[in-house]
Motif scaffolding. Structure first.
Motif, short mmCIF file in Angstrom:
data_model
loop_
_atom_site.label_atom_id
_atom_site.label_comp_id
_atom_site.label_asym_id
_atom_site.label_seq_id
_atom_site.Cartn_x
_atom_site.Cartn_y
_atom_site.Cartn_z
N ARG A 27 0.83 -1.21 0.00
CA ARG A 27 0.00 0.00 0.00
C ARG A 27 0.86 1.25 0.00
NH1 ARG A 27 -3.49 -3.13 3.57
NH2 ARG A 27 -2.47 -2.20 5.40
N ASP A 28 1.97 1.21 0.75
CA ASP A 28 2.89 2.34 0.77
C ASP A 28 3.47 2.59 -0.62
OD1 ASP A 28 4.74 4.25 2.36
OD2 ASP A 28 6.16 2.99 1.26
N PHE A 29 3.84 1.51 -1.29
CA PHE A 29 4.33 1.62 -2.68
C PHE A 29 3.27 2.26 -3.57
CE2 PHE A 29 3.64 -0.85 -6.67
CZ PHE A 29 4.54 -0.17 -7.47
N ALA A 30 2.02 1.81 -3.44
CA ALA A 30 0.95 2.35 -4.27
C ALA A 30 0.71 3.83 -3.99
CB ALA A 30 -0.33 1.56 -4.06
N ARG A 31 0.73 4.21 -2.72
CA ARG A 31 0.51 5.61 -2.36
C ARG A 31 1.59 6.51 -2.95
NH1 ARG A 31 -0.94 3.43 2.80
NH2 ARG A 31 1.20 3.73 3.53
N ARG A 32 2.82 6.03 -2.93
CA ARG A 32 3.93 6.86 -3.38
C ARG A 32 4.09 6.86 -4.90
NH1 ARG A 32 6.78 8.60 0.94
NH2 ARG A 32 6.49 7.45 2.90
N PHE A 33 3.76 5.72 -5.53
CA PHE A 33 4.02 5.63 -6.96
C PHE A 33 2.84 5.97 -7.84
CE2 PHE A 33 8.31 4.28 -6.75
CZ PHE A 33 8.79 4.40 -8.05
N THR A 34 1.62 5.84 -7.35
CA THR A 34 0.48 6.14 -8.21
C THR A 34 0.50 7.58 -8.71
OG1 THR A 34 -0.88 4.42 -7.18
CG2 THR A 34 -2.03 6.18 -8.36
N PRO A 35 0.82 8.58 -7.87
CA PRO A 35 0.91 9.95 -8.41
C PRO A 35 1.98 10.09 -9.49
CG PRO A 35 0.75 10.01 -6.02
CD PRO A 35 0.97 8.57 -6.40
N ILE A 36 3.08 9.36 -9.35
CA ILE A 36 4.13 9.39 -10.38
C ILE A 36 3.61 8.77 -11.66
CG2 ILE A 36 6.42 8.51 -11.00
CD1 ILE A 36 7.06 8.49 -7.95
N LEU A 37 2.95 7.63 -11.54
CA LEU A 37 2.41 6.94 -12.71
C LEU A 37 1.33 7.77 -13.40
CD1 LEU A 37 2.17 3.34 -11.21
CD2 LEU A 37 3.92 4.21 -12.78
N ASP A 38 0.52 8.47 -12.61
CA ASP A 38 -0.50 9.34 -13.19
C ASP A 38 0.13 10.43 -14.05
OD1 ASP A 38 -2.53 7.89 -12.00
OD2 ASP A 38 -2.85 9.30 -10.36
N GLU A 39 1.21 11.03 -13.55
CA GLU A 39 1.90 12.05 -14.32
C GLU A 39 2.52 11.46 -15.57
OE1 GLU A 39 2.09 15.42 -13.89
OE2 GLU A 39 0.51 15.02 -12.43
N TYR A 40 3.09 10.27 -15.46
CA TYR A 40 3.66 9.61 -16.63
C TYR A 40 2.59 9.35 -17.69
CZ TYR A 40 8.37 8.71 -14.80
OH TYR A 40 9.67 8.84 -14.37
N GLN A 41 1.43 8.91 -17.26
CA GLN A 41 0.36 8.62 -18.20
C GLN A 41 -0.04 9.88 -18.96
OE1 GLN A 41 -3.13 6.82 -16.50
NE2 GLN A 41 -3.85 6.06 -18.48
N LYS A 42 -0.10 11.00 -18.26
CA LYS A 42 -0.43 12.27 -18.92
C LYS A 42 0.61 12.62 -19.98
CE LYS A 42 -2.58 14.23 -14.75
NZ LYS A 42 -2.40 15.25 -13.69
N LEU A 43 1.86 12.26 -19.70
CA LEU A 43 2.96 12.60 -20.61
C LEU A 43 3.12 11.58 -21.74
CD1 LEU A 43 5.63 13.55 -17.91
CD2 LEU A 43 4.59 15.12 -19.56
N GLY A 44 2.45 10.44 -21.63
CA GLY A 44 2.65 9.38 -22.59
C GLY A 44 3.93 8.60 -22.33
N ILE A 45 4.34 8.56 -21.05
CA ILE A 45 5.57 7.89 -20.64
C ILE A 45 5.20 6.68 -19.79
CG2 ILE A 45 7.76 8.16 -19.40
CD1 ILE A 45 7.57 9.87 -21.90
N ARG A 46 6.03 5.63 -19.87
CA ARG A 46 5.82 4.43 -19.08
C ARG A 46 6.96 4.26 -18.08
NH1 ARG A 46 5.54 0.10 -23.86
NH2 ARG A 46 7.68 0.88 -24.02
N PHE A 47 6.64 3.77 -16.89
CA PHE A 47 7.68 3.45 -15.92
C PHE A 47 7.91 1.95 -15.94
CE2 PHE A 47 9.21 2.14 -11.73
CZ PHE A 47 10.37 2.91 -11.66
N ALA A 48 9.17 1.55 -16.13
CA ALA A 48 9.53 0.14 -16.22
C ALA A 48 10.36 -0.25 -15.01
CB ALA A 48 10.31 -0.13 -17.51
N LEU A 49 9.73 -0.92 -14.04
CA LEU A 49 10.43 -1.36 -12.84
C LEU A 49 11.35 -2.53 -13.16
CD1 LEU A 49 11.03 -1.75 -9.81
CD2 LEU A 49 8.88 -3.04 -9.67
N GLU A 50 12.59 -2.42 -12.76
CA GLU A 50 13.50 -3.56 -12.87
C GLU A 50 13.29 -4.43 -11.64
OE1 GLU A 50 18.28 -4.51 -13.23
OE2 GLU A 50 17.47 -2.65 -14.06
#
Length: 330
Positions: free
Chosen positions: A152-175
């Motif tokens: 849940r902590d991961f989701a809280r911290r990363f969802t806002p980042i992912l939302d911004e990426y989606q707006k930009l047309g960028i994908r986050f690729a976790l290794e």
């Protein structure tokens, strides 16, 4: 046409980008994967800066498909301590207050998305860190609620980042990697679920982190076929016989012969790249194959050159027809 072969620059952070371009070109690479913060300053917002990077890459005929922010991403979810001081820029570390570090790292990771957009690529690869990695070996026993809170902590911290990426047309690729929120197939699935199958979240596939753990690294490709956003080519060796330092490494440094496993130059470890290429063909992955070269026992220029040759020899296009189609009567 075979997939382009690129060189990840993080292990070459002591060199200028132009020097790396020259070397990568001479080694036979088709392009680079630029590592932050050494080779891209995402605090820059002026178009001229990013145009300069693109012009430099073009000068040496180097293609660019992704940038990577492993060191910054590590600090987003981690329990921050003295170790992070060594890997983070001063403006991220600040006064070292853990929550402040995490928030500044998250902001920097969003900036990496803008930098990717300016550079004309759609993928940022990297790490997430994890607030629960320390509980990996569950003794004293770790309640399931503690693990769930970590996701849940991961989701809280990363969802806002992912939302911004989606707006930009960028994908986050976790290794998927030890010390991250996802380090094997099971935890990768939990991470995807935690962010509600966010379309901007996927994986930077690196088989070297699966092999010595005993994880089926080929099955992973089929399991997450639509979320393989980028591919690292890296090899690892693990022993057929017991060693003094086992899977957990025994606190001895990489390269020590007493370790059960060590990263190796491509083709010199145990990873079955033949099956990986066939799986990538099956799932329709057409992106780059990016060499992340790590071998403590070998000169890096020798290793980078032979790794490029190995990947180009190993990669092949899928067949457009069944091999026995010619036998069919019309």
């Amino acid at each position: 046409m075979a997939r382009p072969v690129t060189l990840y620059t993080i292990q070459w952070g002591d060199l200028s980008l132009e020097t790396i371009c020259k070397k990568a070109k001479s080694f036979g690479y088709d392009g680079l994967e630029l590592g932050l913060p050494s080779h891209v300053d995402v605090s820059r917002t002026d178009e001229a800066y990013y145009l300069g990077i693109k012009e430099l890459l073009a000068k040496y005929d180097m293609q660019l498909f992704a940038i990577s922010s492993h060191l910054i991403g590590q600090a987003v979810c981690d329990n921050i301590d003295f170790r992070h001081r060594a890997i983070l820029p001063d403006h991220i570390w600040g006064d070292g207050d853990p929550e402040g570090v995490r928030q500044r790292a998250a902001k920097e990771l969003i900036q990496a998305g803008y930098a990717a957009k300016m550079l004309g690529v759609d993928t940022v690869a990297g790490f997430t860190g994890s607030s629960i990695w320390q509980y990996l070996y569950s003794f004293p026993p770790v309640p399931e609620e503690t693990v769930e809170e970590g996701f849940r902590d991961f989701a809280r911290r990363f969802t806002p980042i992912l939302d911004e990426y989606q707006k930009l047309g960028i994908r986050f690729a976790l290794e998927v990697h030890p010390t991250e929120i996802a380090f094997d197939t099971v935890t990768a699935a939990r991470a995807v679920e935690a962010v509600n199958n966010h379309p901007a979240f996927g994986f930077n596939y690196d088989p070297s982190h699966f092999g010595y753990q005993g994880v089926d690294y080929v099955e992973f490709l089929y399991r997450f076929a639509d979320r393989i956003f980028h591919v690292h080519m890296k090899d690892v060796y693990w022993s057929d016989t017991p060693k003094p330092a086992g899977v957990f490494g025994g606190y001895v440094t990489f390269g020590n012969p007493n370790r059960y496993w060590n990263f190796r130059s491509l083709g010199r470890g145990n990873i079955n790249f033949e099956e990986i290429i066939r799986a990538l063909n099956d799932i329709g992955y057409k992106g780059p194959l990016s060499v992340e070269w790590e071998d403590s026992g070998m000169d890096r220029e020798h290793g980078a050159r032979e790794s490029c040759e190995f990947v180009k020899q190993m990669d092949f296009e899928p067949s457009a027809i069944a091999f026995d189609a010619a036998f069919e009567k019309k």
